[in-house]
Design a protein around this motif. Structure first.
Motif, short mmCIF file in Angstrom:
data_model
loop_
_atom_site.label_atom_id
_atom_site.label_comp_id
_atom_site.label_asym_id
_atom_site.label_seq_id
_atom_site.Cartn_x
_atom_site.Cartn_y
_atom_site.Cartn_z
N SER A 1 0.03 24.46 -51.83
CA SER A 1 -1.28 24.39 -52.65
C SER A 1 -0.52 24.54 -54.24
O SER A 1 0.18 25.37 -54.33
CB SER A 1 -2.18 25.39 -52.30
N ALA B 1 -8.36 27.29 -54.69
CA ALA B 1 -7.24 27.28 -53.64
C ALA B 1 -7.73 27.62 -52.19
O ALA B 1 -7.51 27.24 -51.20
CB ALA B 1 -6.07 28.29 -53.95
N ARG C 1 1.35 28.80 -51.77
CA ARG C 1 0.78 28.60 -53.13
C ARG C 1 1.94 28.40 -54.12
O ARG C 1 2.61 29.46 -54.51
CB ARG C 1 -0.28 29.65 -53.50
#
Length: 256
Positions: free
Chosen positions: A14, A22, A44
């Protein structure tokens, strides 16, 4: 729907620094992939590095969308964006060379396109909305796309796109305003310009989150959301489900 549990989990990469976006993206990937949090893990990239990632630990990798663009002027890229791009291109080299299962969504098509030498620019941007996506002859025979209608609606919203693919890439779909809506490299490496993880609630949430990011006039947000509720986007999530079914190794299911 039943949720799949795979022997090796899938990995979602992400790039969304906005926590609400997110989390919504992760939830959508879980839901439409038929996965749970044991079988879909997340990194992330806005805050974590992916150097040293071992492909043998995963069934496949999904790269989500977000506000980064490979075609952004270098001076406009944050340190986090520059790091993410450097790490992604190094990872994509390993993915493509191994023909490892990969699905890039929106930003992911710019990442994969940049790695394979496609022309990624601003000439085929599409505003947030629903567009008709047409499969190519090859797309109609592809394992991820074959059971979709020849033409189906999908949600888009992007500043950059691929205008020219290199010969080694196989175009799978297009739309009236964007010549490359999906392509494949090898047999297992895919990318889509449209969002296979979005339903109406998801795109409306992103309209709220990103209304000041230059995708549209912020004053038009409510009208945009109304038009999303009038759309007929139902088929794209099947691509996520087929990606999981094709590349995941099942050992059971749990009720979802």
């Amino acid at each position: 729907m039943p949720r799949r549990t795979v022997g090796l989990p899938f990995l979602l990469l992400s790039i969304r620094a906005e926590d609400e976006a997110a989390e919504d993206e992760f939830a959508a990937m879980l839901r439409f992939g038929g996965l749970d949090e044991r079988s879909l893990r997340r990194i992330r990239l806005d805050r974590q590095a992916i150097t040293g990632l071992d492909l043998d630990d995963w069934s496949g990798i999904i790269l989500g969308g977000g506000p980064y663009n490979f075609s952004d002027p270098p001076a406009h890229k944050s340190a986090a964006q520059r790091r993410a791009e450097t790490e992604l291109l190094a990872l994509l080299e390993r993915i493509v060379n191994r023909d490892f299962p990969f699905l890039g969504c929106c930003y992911g098509i710019g990442a994969l396109g940049s790695y394979v030498g496609a022309t990624v620019d601003r000439s085929n941007s599409e505003p947030i909305g629903s567009v008709p996506v047409s499969l190519t002859v090859t797309g109609r025979a592809d394992p991820l796309f074959a059971q979709l209608p020849d033409v189906f609606d999908a949600f888009v919203g992007h500043k950059e796109a691929i205008s020219v693919l290199p010969p080694e890439a196989t175009r799978l779909a297009s739309s009236p305003g964007c010549p490359v809506q999906a392509f494949r490299v090898g047999q297992n490496v895919y990318a889509t310009q449209f969002h296979p993880e979005l339903d109406v609630a998801g795109i409306c949430n992103r309209i709220d989150i990103y209304k000041h990011y230059g995708y549209f006039d912020p004053a038009s947000a409510e009208a945009l959301k109304k038009s999303m509720h009038e759309s007929h986007v139902v088929h794209p999530p099947a691509i996520l489900r087929r990606f999981v079914r094709r590349f995941g190794r099942e050992y059971g299911t749990t009720a979802g």
